[in-house]
Motif scaffolding. Structure first.
Motif, PDB file in Angstrom:
ATOM      1  N   VAL A   1      34.747  37.399  38.685  1.00  0.00           N
ATOM      2  CA  VAL A   1      34.658  36.308  37.716  1.00  0.00           C
ATOM      3  C   VAL A   1      35.941  36.278  36.902  1.00  0.00           C
ATOM      4  O   VAL A   1      36.252  37.230  36.180  1.00  0.00           O
ATOM      5  N   VAL A   2      36.705  35.191  37.049  1.00  0.00           N
ATOM      6  CA  VAL A   2      37.985  35.069  36.344  1.00  0.00           C
ATOM      7  C   VAL A   2      37.705  34.355  35.026  1.00  0.00           C
ATOM      8  O   VAL A   2      37.226  33.217  35.009  1.00  0.00           O
ATOM      9  N   ILE A   3      38.022  35.013  33.922  1.00  0.00           N
ATOM     10  CA  ILE A   3      37.473  34.603  32.634  1.00  0.00           C
ATOM     11  C   ILE A   3      38.527  34.613  31.531  1.00  0.00           C
ATOM     12  O   ILE A   3      39.461  35.408  31.562  1.00  0.00           O
ATOM     13  N   ASP A   4      38.364  33.710  30.570  1.00  0.00           N
ATOM     14  CA  ASP A   4      39.159  33.738  29.340  1.00  0.00           C
ATOM     15  C   ASP A   4      38.417  34.616  28.342  1.00  0.00           C
ATOM     16  O   ASP A   4      37.438  34.198  27.734  1.00  0.00           O
ATOM     17  N   ARG A   5      38.876  35.823  28.185  1.00  0.00           N
ATOM     18  CA  ARG A   5      38.161  36.772  27.344  1.00  0.00           C
ATOM     19  C   ARG A   5      38.156  36.358  25.872  1.00  0.00           C
ATOM     20  O   ARG A   5      37.318  36.808  25.093  1.00  0.00           O
ATOM     21  N   ASN A   6      39.087  35.500  25.484  1.00  0.00           N
ATOM     22  CA  ASN A   6      39.153  35.050  24.093  1.00  0.00           C
ATOM     23  C   ASN A   6      38.221  33.876  23.805  1.00  0.00           C
ATOM     24  O   ASN A   6      38.154  33.413  22.663  1.00  0.00           O
TER      25      ASN A   6
ATOM     26  N   PRO B   1      45.832  31.864  36.316  1.00  0.00           N
ATOM     27  CA  PRO B   1      46.887  32.758  35.825  1.00  0.00           C
ATOM     28  C   PRO B   1      46.753  33.027  34.330  1.00  0.00           C
ATOM     29  O   PRO B   1      46.452  32.127  33.543  1.00  0.00           O
ATOM     30  N   GLY B   2      46.955  34.288  33.980  1.00  0.00           N
ATOM     31  CA  GLY B   2      46.884  34.681  32.582  1.00  0.00           C
ATOM     32  C   GLY B   2      45.498  35.092  32.127  1.00  0.00           C
ATOM     33  O   GLY B   2      45.338  35.627  31.024  1.00  0.00           O
ATOM     34  N   MET B   3      44.496  34.861  32.962  1.00  0.00           N
ATOM     35  CA  MET B   3      43.136  35.239  32.609  1.00  0.00           C
ATOM     36  C   MET B   3      42.828  36.656  33.116  1.00  0.00           C
ATOM     37  O   MET B   3      43.565  37.219  33.910  1.00  0.00           O
ATOM     38  N   GLU B   4      41.708  37.211  32.655  1.00  0.00           N
ATOM     39  CA  GLU B   4      41.244  38.504  33.132  1.00  0.00           C
ATOM     40  C   GLU B   4      40.108  38.300  34.130  1.00  0.00           C
ATOM     41  O   GLU B   4      39.605  37.188  34.277  1.00  0.00           O
ATOM     42  N   PHE B   5      39.737  39.393  34.810  1.00  0.00           N
ATOM     43  CA  PHE B   5      38.601  39.251  35.713  1.00  0.00           C
ATOM     44  C   PHE B   5      37.590  40.366  35.495  1.00  0.00           C
ATOM     45  O   PHE B   5      37.947  41.477  35.089  1.00  0.00           O
TER      46      PHE B   5
ATOM     47  N   TYR C   1      42.582  40.862  43.263  1.00  0.00           N
ATOM     48  CA  TYR C   1      43.805  40.473  42.559  1.00  0.00           C
ATOM     49  C   TYR C   1      44.231  39.062  42.945  1.00  0.00           C
ATOM     50  O   TYR C   1      44.796  38.324  42.136  1.00  0.00           O
ATOM     51  N   ALA C   2      43.910  38.681  44.184  1.00  0.00           N
ATOM     52  CA  ALA C   2      44.175  37.303  44.599  1.00  0.00           C
ATOM     53  C   ALA C   2      43.334  36.336  43.775  1.00  0.00           C
ATOM     54  O   ALA C   2      43.799  35.274  43.351  1.00  0.00           O
ATOM     55  N   ALA C   3      42.078  36.703  43.530  1.00  0.00           N
ATOM     56  CA  ALA C   3      41.180  35.844  42.758  1.00  0.00           C
ATOM     57  C   ALA C   3      41.723  35.610  41.357  1.00  0.00           C
ATOM     58  O   ALA C   3      41.606  34.505  40.802  1.00  0.00           O
ATOM     59  N   LYS C   4      42.333  36.619  40.777  1.00  0.00           N
ATOM     60  CA  LYS C   4      42.857  36.501  39.421  1.00  0.00           C
ATOM     61  C   LYS C   4      43.903  35.401  39.319  1.00  0.00           C
ATOM     62  O   LYS C   4      44.050  34.752  38.277  1.00  0.00           O
ATOM     63  N   GLN C   5      44.623  35.160  40.412  1.00  0.00           N
ATOM     64  CA  GLN C   5      45.679  34.138  40.399  1.00  0.00           C
ATOM     65  C   GLN C   5      45.113  32.717  40.405  1.00  0.00           C
ATOM     66  O   GLN C   5      45.859  31.752  40.252  1.00  0.00           O
ATOM     67  N   LEU C   6      43.803  32.587  40.588  1.00  0.00           N
ATOM     68  CA  LEU C   6      43.202  31.254  40.507  1.00  0.00           C
ATOM     69  C   LEU C   6      43.270  30.705  39.081  1.00  0.00           C
ATOM     70  O   LEU C   6      43.242  29.488  38.879  1.00  0.00           O
TER      71      LEU C   6
END
Length: 476
Positions: free
Chosen positions: A401-406, A352-356, A345-350
């Motif tokens: 992997v923190v990713i822009d799913r769109n 913000p607003g993205m999914e992992f 969950y910390a990684a997701k904040q790298l």
């Protein structure tokens, strides 16, 4: 990467039930209401909640959610579904991360959370019998006065039934083993509603097929686990935790390899790379060095813990380790390991607003350093934001992997990267997943990993579940 991409090549050889019609569901609901009363619902909000897990996969709700209180009630639900050919999806607390509880074919979600009793603890035999809805923290709280504990710690407060179904492991595995090593026997409801008991409480048996371990890791595709007898372990006299930073990942990994080869009985050996440490510091308000770091824990007598720590400190020094930070008090240790468990969950904040997407592989310990180095180079060349962390004492590591799913471009990059990651693990004699399981996300790799053995698995599935109603579309 879509859920459809995960379908394995010969899936057509497995019977998949049709999605139930409205008429079939209405008939089933009436029958289940007679069995369970108000403990059955078709409310949209509850169905939506039970059609998702912690994974990146698209949610898909079941048609019905029910809340049985006993093995007999689970058996009655399964018999009703089998008679009408309706899919069944077992559900614990929804912490799986490969889409194991997503109801792609609709059907009935059997929520086992109300079956949450610790049935019996036998301190003299160091085992306990629990219902599947008991969580690991609930069990350990119950055991507090006995001097015993249950060792499997996947991070999330998962249910015991779910942990058995996904063959969970976690930070303590290097010393105490996975769910596979810590479950003695099970009670399960089979796809036709039969209730079976697999094994007993003896620590070993040579009697018949090992049905216990067939069901462990089956992800609800062969039956529903309704009771477990598990091993317990004695609380160690002394516990000491530490962190140690390295200039590069190879130094940290080579320390791990050396510690395993030296036979140091570590309780936990976790690796977080520099980006993971940066994320952890931001998320948890900590000030660790933002370098590749090992999180360590030693269990034993005061003398043995001191000896283990001193030996490992020498190894760390040999491979460039520095900045040792010791945590001997319970509060300090809890803070350290909570930071480790929160790393995804910390990684997701790298971003913000993205999914992992959290993915994992596992390789033989001798191949770990080269596999991690190749993977980090691949991350850099791909331009992905993907902190690396893992239970490296087992050869198991994860990428968040923190990713822009769109973004079609990012998703295509991720798909290609994940394919290379898995093939790298398989080429090293490893596996496509060390602990996350197969679910929807890793089905496409089962043939590459298992070859003809996959057809044996499919034959077992077809023999036990000819209608294909148990968690259809998963695993095989």
């Amino acid at each position: 990467m879509s859920d459809a991409d995960a379908v394995s090549p010969a899936e057509s050889s497995i019977h998949l039930p049709p999605r139930p019609t409205r008429e079939v569901i209405e008939t089933l609901v009436k029958e289940l209401e007679l069995l369970l009363g108000k403990r059955i619902t078709t409310a949209a909000g509850i169905r939506e909640q039970h059609g998702r897990d912690e994974s990146w996969h698209h949610p898909s709700p079941p048609d019905v959610v029910c809340f049985p209180h006993s093995t007999d009630e689970v058996a009655a639900v399964v018999k009703a579904c089998a008679r009408l050919g309706v899919p069944i999806i077992p559900y614990g607390v929804g912490t799986s991360i490969e889409g194991q509880v997503i109801a792609q074919h609709g059907g009935v979600c059997v929520d086992l959370s109300a079956m949450n009793q610790v049935v019996e603890v036998r301190p003299e035999d160091m085992d306990a019998t629990v219902q599947p809805g008991v969580t690991r923290t609930q069990l350990n709280a119950h055991l507090r006065a006995t001097g015993l504990f249950f060792s499997v710690d996947p991070g999330a407060d998962a249910s015991m039934g779910g942990m058995a179904s996904t063959r969970a492991s976690g930070t303590n595995t290097v010393r105490y083993g996975t769910m596979r090593e810590n479950v003695l026997s099970l009670t399960a409801v089979m796809p036709d509603g039969r209730i079976v008991r697999t094994g007993g409480r003896a620590r070993k048996s040579a009697a018949g097929y090992d049905l216990t371990h067939l069901l462990i890791g089956a992800e609800g595709t062969l039956g529903i686990i309704t009771e477990l007898t598990v091993k317990l372990h004695g609380l160690p006299e002394a516990i000491s935790s530490a962190t140690v930073a390295f200039e590069d990942v190879s130094g940290a990994v080579n320390t791990v390899i050396a510690s395993i080869q030296y036979g140091i009985p570590m309780a936990r050996i976790e690796l977080l790379d520099a980006l993971s440490m940066q994320a952890v510091n931001r998320f948890s308000g900590l000030d660790y060095a933002e370098k590749p770091t090992l999180f360590l824990e030693f269990h034993g007598t005061h003398a043995s813990v001191k000896e283990q720590a001193e030996t490992l400190a020498e190894l760390c020094h040999d491979f460039g380790g520095s900045d040792f930070a010791w945590a001997t008090q319970e509060e300090e240790r809890q803070k350290l390991w909570q930071a480790r468990h929160d790393a995804a969950y910390a990684a997701k904040q790298l971003r913000p607003g993205m999914e992992f997407l959290a993915t994992d592989i596992c390789v033989p310990i001798s191949k770990l350093a080269e596999c991690i180095e190749a993977t980090q180079q691949d991350v850099e060349e791909s331009g992905l934001v993907a902190p690396l962390l893992g239970h490296v004492g087992d050869g198991n590591f994860h990428l968040v992997v923190v990713i822009d799913r769109n973004s079609d471009e990012e998703m295509a990059t991720l798909k290609a990267f994940n394919e290379r990651l898995v093939q790298r693990a398989l080429a090293a004699g490893g596996t496509c997943t060390g602990e996350h399981g197969i679910g929807l996300g890793k089905r496409r790799y089962m043939a590459s990993e298992h070859g003809e053995a996959l057809n044996v698995m499919r034959a077992i599935k077809a023999a036990l579940d000819p209608q294909g109603i148990m968690n259809p579309g998963k695993m095989v």
